[in-house]
Design a protein around this motif. Structure first.
Motif, PDB file in Angstrom:
ATOM      1  N   ASP A 106     -12.977   9.874  -4.612  1.00 58.40           N
ATOM      2  CA  ASP A 106     -11.583  10.009  -5.049  1.00 58.40           C
ATOM      3  C   ASP A 106     -10.793   8.735  -4.763  1.00 58.40           C
ATOM      4  OD1 ASP A 106     -12.258  12.559  -5.745  1.00 58.40           O
ATOM      5  OD2 ASP A 106     -10.928  13.555  -4.326  1.00 58.40           O
ATOM      6  N   TYR A 107     -11.010   8.172  -3.580  1.00 56.87           N
ATOM      7  CA  TYR A 107     -10.306   6.934  -3.215  1.00 56.87           C
ATOM      8  C   TYR A 107     -10.565   5.844  -4.250  1.00 56.87           C
ATOM      9  CZ  TYR A 107      -9.773   2.342  -1.075  1.00 56.87           C
ATOM     10  OH  TYR A 107      -9.462   1.017  -0.859  1.00 56.87           O
ATOM     11  N   GLY A 108     -11.811   5.734  -4.702  1.00 56.26           N
ATOM     12  CA  GLY A 108     -12.154   4.690  -5.671  1.00 56.26           C
ATOM     13  C   GLY A 108     -11.393   4.837  -6.977  1.00 56.26           C
ATOM     14  N   VAL A 109     -11.392   6.045  -7.547  1.00 55.64           N
ATOM     15  CA  VAL A 109     -10.719   6.218  -8.845  1.00 55.64           C
ATOM     16  C   VAL A 109      -9.205   6.225  -8.684  1.00 55.64           C
ATOM     17  CG1 VAL A 109     -12.718   7.416  -9.806  1.00 55.64           C
ATOM     18  CG2 VAL A 109     -10.844   8.762  -8.807  1.00 55.64           C
ATOM     19  N   GLU A 110      -8.712   6.719  -7.554  1.00 55.55           N
ATOM     20  CA  GLU A 110      -7.271   6.700  -7.314  1.00 55.55           C
ATOM     21  C   GLU A 110      -6.753   5.269  -7.200  1.00 55.55           C
ATOM     22  OE1 GLU A 110      -7.093  10.918  -4.790  1.00 55.55           O
ATOM     23  OE2 GLU A 110      -6.919   8.971  -3.776  1.00 55.55           O
ATOM     24  N   THR A 111      -7.521   4.425  -6.537  1.00 57.14           N
ATOM     25  CA  THR A 111      -7.128   3.023  -6.412  1.00 57.14           C
ATOM     26  C   THR A 111      -7.138   2.344  -7.774  1.00 57.14           C
ATOM     27  OG1 THR A 111      -7.990   2.947  -4.153  1.00 57.14           O
ATOM     28  CG2 THR A 111      -7.681   0.839  -5.282  1.00 57.14           C
ATOM     29  N   LEU A 112      -8.135   2.636  -8.580  1.00 51.42           N
ATOM     30  CA  LEU A 112      -8.198   2.105  -9.938  1.00 51.42           C
ATOM     31  C   LEU A 112      -6.985   2.548 -10.745  1.00 51.42           C
ATOM     32  CD1 LEU A 112     -10.037   0.567 -11.992  1.00 51.42           C
ATOM     33  CD2 LEU A 112     -10.995   2.810 -12.593  1.00 51.42           C
ATOM     34  N   LEU A 116      -0.105   1.784  10.080  1.00 56.89           N
ATOM     35  CA  LEU A 116      -0.956   2.769   9.418  1.00 56.89           C
ATOM     36  C   LEU A 116      -2.414   2.386   9.603  1.00 56.89           C
ATOM     37  CD1 LEU A 116      -1.046   2.092   5.596  1.00 56.89           C
ATOM     38  CD2 LEU A 116       0.585   0.886   7.010  1.00 56.89           C
ATOM     39  N   GLY A 117      -3.299   3.324   9.270  1.00 54.35           N
ATOM     40  CA  GLY A 117      -4.724   3.077   9.400  1.00 54.35           C
ATOM     41  C   GLY A 117      -5.434   3.325   8.085  1.00 54.35           C
ATOM     42  N   HIS A 118      -6.746   3.250   8.121  1.00 56.81           N
ATOM     43  CA  HIS A 118      -7.555   3.522   6.933  1.00 56.81           C
ATOM     44  C   HIS A 118      -7.727   5.032   6.800  1.00 56.81           C
ATOM     45  CE1 HIS A 118      -8.676  -0.771   7.495  1.00 56.81           C
ATOM     46  NE2 HIS A 118      -8.750  -0.735   6.174  1.00 56.81           N
ATOM     47  N   TYR A 119      -6.617   5.682   6.512  1.00 55.27           N
ATOM     48  CA  TYR A 119      -6.599   7.136   6.440  1.00 55.27           C
ATOM     49  C   TYR A 119      -5.878   7.575   5.178  1.00 55.27           C
ATOM     50  CZ  TYR A 119      -6.053  12.018   7.805  1.00 55.27           C
ATOM     51  OH  TYR A 119      -6.105  13.382   7.824  1.00 55.27           O
ATOM     52  N   CYS A 120      -6.423   8.603   4.512  1.00 60.31           N
ATOM     53  CA  CYS A 120      -5.946   8.990   3.182  1.00 60.31           C
ATOM     54  C   CYS A 120      -6.025   7.760   2.275  1.00 60.31           C
ATOM     55  CB  CYS A 120      -4.550   9.586   3.255  1.00 60.31           C
ATOM     56  SG  CYS A 120      -4.529  11.266   3.972  1.00 60.31           S
ATOM     57  N   ASN A 121      -5.217   7.684   1.240  1.00 61.23           N
ATOM     58  CA  ASN A 121      -5.318   6.499   0.364  1.00 61.23           C
ATOM     59  C   ASN A 121      -4.256   5.486   0.754  1.00 61.23           C
ATOM     60  OD1 ASN A 121      -5.476   4.570  -1.702  1.00 61.23           O
ATOM     61  ND2 ASN A 121      -6.300   6.079  -3.111  1.00 61.23           N
ATOM     62  N   TRP A 122      -4.640   4.541   1.612  1.00 68.85           N
ATOM     63  CA  TRP A 122      -3.707   3.522   2.073  1.00 68.85           C
ATOM     64  C   TRP A 122      -3.275   2.588   0.940  1.00 68.85           C
ATOM     65  CZ3 TRP A 122      -8.801   4.074   3.370  1.00 68.85           C
ATOM     66  CH2 TRP A 122      -9.684   3.085   2.923  1.00 68.85           C
ATOM     67  N   GLU A 123      -4.059   2.497  -0.131  1.00 69.23           N
ATOM     68  CA  GLU A 123      -3.664   1.640  -1.243  1.00 69.23           C
ATOM     69  C   GLU A 123      -2.391   2.166  -1.922  1.00 69.23           C
ATOM     70  OE1 GLU A 123      -5.014  -1.115  -1.595  1.00 69.23           O
ATOM     71  OE2 GLU A 123      -7.077  -0.949  -0.846  1.00 69.23           O
ATOM     72  N   TRP A 124      -2.231   3.477  -1.977  1.00 66.23           N
ATOM     73  CA  TRP A 124      -1.049   4.050  -2.615  1.00 66.23           C
ATOM     74  C   TRP A 124       0.223   3.784  -1.809  1.00 66.23           C
ATOM     75  CZ3 TRP A 124      -2.058   9.444  -5.292  1.00 66.23           C
ATOM     76  CH2 TRP A 124      -2.975   9.262  -6.326  1.00 66.23           C
ATOM     77  N   VAL A 125       0.070   3.422  -0.535  1.00 59.26           N
ATOM     78  CA  VAL A 125       1.236   3.108   0.301  1.00 59.26           C
ATOM     79  C   VAL A 125       1.943   1.856  -0.219  1.00 59.26           C
ATOM     80  CG1 VAL A 125       1.990   2.555   2.662  1.00 59.26           C
ATOM     81  CG2 VAL A 125       0.191   4.246   2.284  1.00 59.26           C
ATOM     82  N   SER A 126       1.248   1.059  -1.041  1.00 55.55           N
ATOM     83  CA  SER A 126       1.877  -0.135  -1.623  1.00 55.55           C
ATOM     84  C   SER A 126       3.024   0.222  -2.575  1.00 55.55           C
ATOM     85  CB  SER A 126       0.842  -0.977  -2.380  1.00 55.55           C
ATOM     86  OG  SER A 126       0.326  -0.273  -3.494  1.00 55.55           O
ATOM     87  N   SER A 127       3.169   1.506  -2.899  1.00 57.89           N
ATOM     88  CA  SER A 127       4.267   1.941  -3.763  1.00 57.89           C
ATOM     89  C   SER A 127       5.550   2.225  -2.987  1.00 57.89           C
ATOM     90  CB  SER A 127       3.863   3.200  -4.546  1.00 57.89           C
ATOM     91  OG  SER A 127       3.684   4.308  -3.668  1.00 57.89           O
ATOM     92  N   LEU A 128       5.544   2.067  -1.670  1.00 62.86           N
ATOM     93  CA  LEU A 128       6.715   2.382  -0.854  1.00 62.86           C
ATOM     94  C   LEU A 128       8.001   1.665  -1.275  1.00 62.86           C
ATOM     95  CD1 LEU A 128       5.480   2.713   2.843  1.00 62.86           C
ATOM     96  CD2 LEU A 128       6.451   4.477   1.373  1.00 62.86           C
ATOM     97  N   PRO A 129       7.952   0.411  -1.780  1.00 62.48           N
ATOM     98  CA  PRO A 129       9.205  -0.221  -2.205  1.00 62.48           C
ATOM     99  C   PRO A 129      10.014   0.619  -3.194  1.00 62.48           C
ATOM    100  CG  PRO A 129       7.484  -1.867  -2.107  1.00 62.48           C
ATOM    101  CD  PRO A 129       6.818  -0.533  -1.852  1.00 62.48           C
ATOM    102  N   LEU A 130       9.353   1.496  -3.949  1.00 67.13           N
ATOM    103  CA  LEU A 130      10.067   2.355  -4.894  1.00 67.13           C
ATOM    104  C   LEU A 130      10.969   3.353  -4.172  1.00 67.13           C
ATOM    105  CD1 LEU A 130       7.151   3.154  -7.385  1.00 67.13           C
ATOM    106  CD2 LEU A 130       8.996   1.502  -7.714  1.00 67.13           C
TER     107      LEU A 130
END
Length: 311
Positions: free
Chosen positions: A78-84, A120-134
């Motif tokens: 899931d992490y792979g496709v969610e990041t994509l 934060l750590g490598h927990y859940c999808n940390w890549e999606w945290v990059s959306s925080l500026p919104l």
């Protein structure tokens, strides 16, 4: 990039973007196939995963550990496709899939002219945290610290998806200059640190983390003290497939008021508690405990004490 890498990057984009446009429910079909291949066919890093789980949860039975392992492989797919999917998510869509419970806490700090450090750590999808500026006021300066990938085409693709929603992607070696420049200009910043990376030998502290004597970076604490920044832990949950929830939990509002290294210890304690809630969402395939305290002492010899005392 060199010509060869530019060509590879173009080919990578030609493959990634069409897939990213697919709905998540379709991408999760691919994720299930990937999880089956990784867990049941290839056995991707199975030895590392099982050893990490066994030593992190010594009180759990074999069946309990295998259940976590199976859940981890499913989440990894899931992490792979969610990041994509980050390549083509609209701001409205990512807000629905990445719920932020209390962004007003960070907005308040910025309004007061305070800097903010997020742990934060490598927990859940940390890549999606990059959306925080919104979730913060328009124009807020947000940064995330990252390690550039050796694969240049892949590094460029990850840089693109990590900066789509307004976050600055700053290499570890440059984050200090970035923050100092904004401090001199009187511009408050929000900086996220994925702080459970495995240090090579630049260890300044050992903490008790998941039943391991764990060498850690103290960079987030150093930056927080330098900036007199508020420190918040990013508590993550996955209430359902395709949706994550983030809640900011206070660590300290005034770093100078707490003992040295207390911020780092508190953050790792919070991360451990978060992982224990649903351990399948942690990155167990990472060789987090490859180097022991004895390895560290052997490497530094007479300089070990000075290395550990540094902050």
């Amino acid at each position: 990039m060199k010509t060869g890498n530019r060509i590879l990057y173009a080919l990578l984009c030609c493959a990634a973007y069409p897939l990213s446009w697919l709905p998540l429910r379709v991408l999760y079909i691919f994720a299930d196939i990937l999880a089956w291949l990784a867990g049941s066919v290839i056995g991707y890093r199975r030895k590392v995963i099982r050893e990490n789980l066994r030593t992190s949860f010594p009180d759990k039975s074999r069946d309990e550990l295998r259940k976590i392992e199976k859940g981890f492989y499913r989440w990894l797919g899931d992490y792979g496709v969610e990041t994509l999917k980050l390549l083509t998510f609209s701001p409205e869509s990512i807000r629905k899939h990445m719920e932020v419970e209390n962004p007003e806490e960070i907005s308040r700090a910025l309004g007061e002219g305070r800097n903010v450090v997020l742990f934060l750590g490598h927990y859940c999808n940390w890549e999606w945290v990059s959306s925080l500026p919104l979730s913060f006021p328009a124009g807020a300066v947000c940064a995330q610290v990252y390690h550039p990938l050796h694969n240049k085409p892949l590094d460029r693709l990850f840089y693109k998806l990590r900066t789509r929603f307004g976050a600055n992607n700053e290499p570890m070696n440059d984050i200090g200059r970035f923050l100092i420049r904004h401090k001199r200009e009187g511009i408050p910043t929000v900086t996220g640190f994925i702080a459970d990376q495995r240090p090579r030998w630049e260890i300044h502290l050992f903490v008790d983390f998941l039943h391991h004597d764990t060498g850690v970076f103290t960079g987030p604490e150093r930056m927080a003290r330098f900036l007199d920044a508020e420190v918040w832990f990013c508590h993550m949950e996955r209430p359902r497939r395709g949706t994550y929830s983030l809640r900011f939990v206070p660590v300290t509002h005034r770093p100078s008021d707490v003992p040295v290294f207390d911020i780092t210890r508190r953050c790792f304690s919070m991360l451990q508690s978060n992982i224990e809630e649903a351990p399948q969402y942690y990155l167990w395939s990472h060789k987090r405990w490859k180097r022991s305290r004895q390895d560290f002492l052997d490497h530094w010899g007479d300089k070990a004490a000075d290395q550990l005392s540094h902050l």
